[in-house]
Design an enzyme around this catalytic site. Structure first.
Site, PDB file in Angstrom:
ATOM      1  N   GLU A 174      55.629  43.530  43.804  1.00  0.00           N
ATOM      2  CA  GLU A 174      56.770  42.930  44.277  1.00  0.00           C
ATOM      3  C   GLU A 174      57.541  42.269  43.358  1.00  0.00           C
ATOM      4  OE1 GLU A 174      59.527  40.554  45.565  1.00  0.00           O
ATOM      5  OE2 GLU A 174      57.900  39.333  46.552  1.00  0.00           O
ATOM      6  N   CYS A 191      62.960  35.328  44.793  1.00  0.00           N
ATOM      7  CA  CYS A 191      63.380  36.728  44.061  1.00  0.00           C
ATOM      8  C   CYS A 191      64.348  37.621  44.824  1.00  0.00           C
ATOM      9  CB  CYS A 191      61.973  37.860  44.168  1.00  0.00           C
ATOM     10  SG  CYS A 191      61.140  37.957  45.550  1.00  0.00           S
ATOM     11  N   GLU A 246      67.947  37.850  36.113  1.00  0.00           N
ATOM     12  CA  GLU A 246      67.435  37.009  37.317  1.00  0.00           C
ATOM     13  C   GLU A 246      67.282  35.363  36.616  1.00  0.00           C
ATOM     14  OE1 GLU A 246      64.168  37.492  40.858  1.00  0.00           O
ATOM     15  OE2 GLU A 246      63.545  37.784  38.618  1.00  0.00           O
ATOM     16  N   LYS A 281      44.205  35.344  42.227  1.00  0.00           N
ATOM     17  CA  LYS A 281      44.525  34.501  40.955  1.00  0.00           C
ATOM     18  C   LYS A 281      45.822  34.072  41.369  1.00  0.00           C
ATOM     19  CE  LYS A 281      45.598  34.472  36.185  1.00  0.00           C
ATOM     20  NZ  LYS A 281      46.829  33.601  36.475  1.00  0.00           N
TER      21      LYS A 281
END
Length: 488
Positions: A249, A283, A384, A175
Site C-alpha cells: 500500500e 497517502c 507526493e 517493524k
C-alpha cells in the site's frame, strides 16, 4: 496509565533487555519533549524473533477459528479500555490532533472485531463433479508474516494488517517506523496477557541493514508493507525475487473533483478533511483539488478563508486542528516543495511558511498552504508532498476532469462531487483509483476494500478479502477408487 521510559524489541511476549550504545531518544514533534528512550536491535536479533514466531505458529496455526476470533475480540476489548490513553500516545508521538487520534482508535477497535467475525463466517468449500469426484477448497495460514509500517497512522495501519493475518492463523513480526513506534510498543505491552507468546512480535530497529535482512530472511512466508512508492518498489523487488508474496500500500496524489452542481458547503468541509487529516501526511490525501470553471473563484475564496482561520499548534489541545510534521526532515521537505511551487508559477494563496510564533518554535509546524492555478505538469501536482499543501486546478467538463485526474502515476483514491447520479457513476467508473468517494472523502469502515491502482500498490485491505492475502488456498481432490482407468 503512563507509557514506559525505555522500550526495546518485543519478542515472545516480553521486551528483551535493552542494548547499551543503541539508545535513541523519541521526542514529541510539537515541542521537543522527551517521550521515551528506544533501544534499537540490529540484524542479529532476526533469527531469534523468527524462530520464536515459527515456534508459536506450531500451535497458533492449528488453533480453531473460534479460538482466534476470541483472541481478536479480547485485543479489541483491551484497546477499548485504553482508547483515550492510546490516542494520547499517538497524538504526542506522531503529532496527530487528539480528536483525530481518538477517532482512529475507534476504527482500529472495529477492525479487530470485524475480522474476528469474518473468520467465523469464512467456510471452506466442497464441490462435487460429474465423475463422482469432489474438491475441497481449503484455506490454510501461510506461516510467519513480516509487517513493515510507516509513521503517519501506526495504530490504524497495524490493525489493517495484524487483524486479518492473525485471524487467518499466522504469527506476525512487526517493524514499526523508527520515527513513531510508541503506540505499537504499548499495544504489545497491553496485549501481552491476551495474545499467546510469540504470536505477536515487534522489532524495534532502523531500516538500515535490518530492513533488507528482514526482507531476505528465509523464515518469513509473507510481507505486508505500507509506505512510499520508492521504498515499496524495493520491497516488491526483493520479495518478488525471493518468491515471497507481498501486499503493498503505497503513495498517492489523489484528485478531488468538484462539479458545478455539488453541495458546496459539504464539499468544502470534505476537501479540507481530505488534505488536512494528519497535517496532510496521508497517502490517500486529496492533494489535487479540481474545481469546475464556473465555481472556481468562489470556491477558492471560501477555502482560502477557511485555511487562514485554522489553528496550528499542540495536538493535545482540542482547539488545534493542525499539528506538526513528524520531524524536521519532513518539515523541510514540505517547505522545499512550497518553494518549488512558487518557482513553477503556481499562485500561493495562503500559508507557505513554517509556524514559530507563540512558543511553536520548538515544533515542526507548517502553515496550511494553498496553491491556485496549478498545472498538472508541475512537480507539486505530480509528486507526493505529504504535508498540508493543496494544489487547486480548473476544469471545464467531465472529459477534462477525468483526464487530469488520471494523468498521474498514482491511483489510490479520488473524490467526485455532484448531485447528478448518472454523472457520478460515469466519472467514478472512469477514474483510475482504488477508492472513489462520491459526495464524501476519507470515510473508511471495515468492509470497504482499500488499495491502489498503478504505482499506488498491490492488494486490498480492510475488507474480508484481505484474509486471502494471508492464506494459502488448497484444492484437495477426492476421487472414487472403485474404477481403475486404463491410461497405458
Amino acid at each position: 496509565m503512563e507509557f514506559l521510559k525505555t522500550y526495546s524489541s518485543f519478542i515472545g511476549g516480553k521486551f528483551i533487555d535493552p542494548e547499551q550504545g543503541k539508545i535513541r531518544k523519541d521526542c514529541n514533534p510539537s515541542n521537543g519533549e522527551l517521550l521515551a528512550e528506544l533501544s534499537f536491535s540490529d540484524a542479529s536479533v532476526l533469527d531469534t524473533v523468527v524462530d520464536t514466531a515459527r515456534t508459536a505458529y506450531g500451535s497458533w496455526g492449528k488453533s480453531t477459528k473460534l479460538f482466534r476470533a476470541g483472541i481478536l475480540n479480547k485485543m479489541a476489548d483491551v484497546m477499548e479500555s485504553n482508547k483515550d490513553y492510546l490516542a494520547s500516545i499517538e497524538a504526542r508521538d506522531v503529532g496527530k490532533p487528539i480528536e483525530e487520534a481518538k477517532l482512529q482508535m475507534e476504527m482500529c477497535i472495529s477492525e479487530y472485531k470485524y475480522f474476528a467475525a469474518s473468520i467465523l463466517s469464512q467456510d471452506d468449500t466442497l464441490v462435487t463433479h460429474d465423475n463422482g469426484s469432489m474438491s475441497a477448497v481449503l484455506r490454510e495460514p501461510l506461516g510467519v508474516v513480516g509487517i513493515i509500517l510507516p509513521w503517519n497512522a501506526p495504530a490504524m495501519l497495524l490493525s489493517w494488517k495484524v487483524a486479518p493475518a492473525l485471524a487467518a492463523g499466522n504469527c506476525v513480526i512487526v517493524k514499526p517506523a523508527s520515527a513513531a513506534p510508541l503506540i505499537i510498543l504499548e499495544l504489545a505491552r497491553l496485549w501481552a496477557d491476551v495474545i499467546p507468546a510469540g504470536v505477536f512480535n515487534v522489532i524495534l530497529a532502523t531500516g538500515d541493514g535490518v530492513g533488507d535482512a528482514l526482507l531476505n530472511h528465509k523464515g518469513i512466508d509473507k510481507f505486508s508493507f505500507t509506505g512510499s512508492t520508492a521504498v515499496g518498489k524495493h520491497v516488491g523487488s526483493v520479495t518478488g525475487g525471493n518468491i515471497v508474496p507481498c501486499t503493498l500500500e503505497l503513495g498517492g496524489k489523489s484528485a478531488n473533483i468538484i462539479f458545478e452542481d455539488a453541495q458546496i458547503d459539504r464539499a468544502l468541509q470534505y476537501a479540507m478533511l481530505g488534505i488536512l487529516s494528519t497535517q496532510g501526511e496521508i497517502c490517500v490525501g486529496g492533494s489535487r483539488l479540481l474545481l469546475h470553471e464556473s465555481i472556481y473563484d468562489k470556491f477558492l475564496d471560501m477555502i482560502v478563508k477557511k485555511f487562514e482561520a485554522l489553528s496550528v499548534g499542540d495536538p493535545m489541545d482540542p482547539a488545534n486542528q493542525i499539528g506538526p510534521m513528524i520531524d524536521e526532515k519532513q518539515m523541510n521537505k514540505v517547505l522545499e516543495y512550497i518553494e518549488i511551487g512558487k518557482q513553477e508559477g503556481a499562485r500561493l494563496m495562503c500559508g507557505g511558511t513554517r509556524v514559530t510564533s507563540d512558543g511553536r518554535d520548538k515544533g515542526f509546524f507548517v502553515a496550511p498552504t494553498i496553491f491556485a492555478d496549478v498545472d498538472n505538469n508541475m512537480r507539486i501536482a505530480r509528486e507526493e508532498i505529504f504535508g498540508p499543501v493543496l494544489c487547486v486546478m480548473k476544469f471545464k467538463d467531465e472529459e477534462e476532469a477525468i483526464h487530469i485526474a488520471n494523468d498521474s502515476e498514482y491511483g489510490l483514491g479520488a473524490g467526485v462531487w455532484t448531485r447528478n447520479l448518472p454523472k457520478a457513476f460515469r466519472v467514478g467508473k472512469a477514474l483510475q483509483a482504488g477508492t472513489v468517494w462520491v459526495n464524501d472523502y476519507l470515510t473508511s469502515t471495515p468492509g470497504n476494500p482499500f488499495g491502489g491502482y498503478k504505482r499506488s500498490g498491490i492488494g486490498r485491505e480492510i475488507h474480508k478479502m484481505a484474509l486471502d492475502n494471508y492464506s494459502n488456498v488448497k484444492n484437495l481432490c477426492l476421487c472414487p477408487d472403485e474404477n481403475v482407468p486404463e491410461f497405458f
